[in-house]
Scaffold this motif. Structure first.
Motif, PDB file in Angstrom:
ATOM      1  N   GLY A   1       0.786  -1.237   0.000  1.00  0.00           N
ATOM      2  CA  GLY A   1       0.000   0.000   0.000  1.00  0.00           C
ATOM      3  C   GLY A   1       0.811   1.277   0.000  1.00  0.00           C
ATOM      4  O   GLY A   1       0.255   2.370   0.105  1.00  0.00           O
ATOM      5  N   PHE A   2       2.134   1.162  -0.129  1.00  0.00           N
ATOM      6  CA  PHE A   2       2.965   2.359  -0.203  1.00  0.00           C
ATOM      7  C   PHE A   2       2.890   2.943  -1.613  1.00  0.00           C
ATOM      8  O   PHE A   2       2.616   2.239  -2.582  1.00  0.00           O
ATOM      9  N   SER A   3       3.171   4.238  -1.712  1.00  0.00           N
ATOM     10  CA  SER A   3       3.297   4.920  -2.995  1.00  0.00           C
ATOM     11  C   SER A   3       4.725   5.411  -3.123  1.00  0.00           C
ATOM     12  O   SER A   3       5.339   5.814  -2.134  1.00  0.00           O
ATOM     13  N   ARG A   4       5.228   5.410  -4.342  1.00  0.00           N
ATOM     14  CA  ARG A   4       6.600   5.880  -4.553  1.00  0.00           C
ATOM     15  C   ARG A   4       6.605   7.402  -4.638  1.00  0.00           C
ATOM     16  O   ARG A   4       5.985   7.993  -5.512  1.00  0.00           O
ATOM     17  N   SER A   5       7.328   8.035  -3.717  1.00  0.00           N
ATOM     18  CA  SER A   5       7.476   9.488  -3.728  1.00  0.00           C
ATOM     19  C   SER A   5       8.715   9.869  -4.538  1.00  0.00           C
ATOM     20  O   SER A   5       8.706  10.831  -5.285  1.00  0.00           O
ATOM     21  N   GLN A   6       9.782   9.114  -4.347  1.00  0.00           N
ATOM     22  CA  GLN A   6      11.010   9.216  -5.126  1.00  0.00           C
ATOM     23  C   GLN A   6      11.526   7.795  -5.291  1.00  0.00           C
ATOM     24  O   GLN A   6      10.942   6.869  -4.750  1.00  0.00           O
ATOM     25  N   PHE A   7      12.633   7.607  -6.012  1.00  0.00           N
ATOM     26  CA  PHE A   7      13.063   6.257  -6.341  1.00  0.00           C
ATOM     27  C   PHE A   7      13.244   5.374  -5.112  1.00  0.00           C
ATOM     28  O   PHE A   7      12.864   4.221  -5.112  1.00  0.00           O
TER      29      PHE A   7
END
Length: 96
Positions: free
Chosen positions: A26-32
């Motif tokens: 359920g995490f989203s990628r904010s940066q690489f």
């Protein structure tokens, strides 16, 4: 936030597996190497931390930071040297 070794094909495969696991959680990628997740109930963070720790690839380094909705909403962000609009204001956010 994390750093994972990617010098060999096996390390790269493990790093990609770990990133996909975070997305599945359920995490989203904010940066690489920075993933975020909104958690309205802080008690769920303990379960996520345990799962992340048990799946960390060999040689990986992790830093987990919890910030309030106020801190997140006051973050200053730039995109292509221009101010970026603020994100919606969540109740609590776990940055990973």
């Amino acid at each position: 936030m994390f750093d994972l070794p990617v010098k060999t094909k096996k390390e790269t495969t493990e790093a990609n597996r770990f990133r996909n696991l975070l997305l599945d959680m359920g995490f989203s990628r904010s940066q690489f190497s920075v993933y975020v997740q909104y958690l309205p109930l802080a008690s769920r963070a303990h379960v996520l931390v345990k799962q992340i720790k048990s799946n960390l690839p060999e040689g990986g380094d992790i830093r987990i930071v919890s910030i309030s909705d106020y801190e997140w909403s006051n973050a200053i962000r730039f995109t292509n040297k221009k101010d970026a609009p603020p994100d919606e204001q969540p109740t609590q956010l776990l940055i990973f």
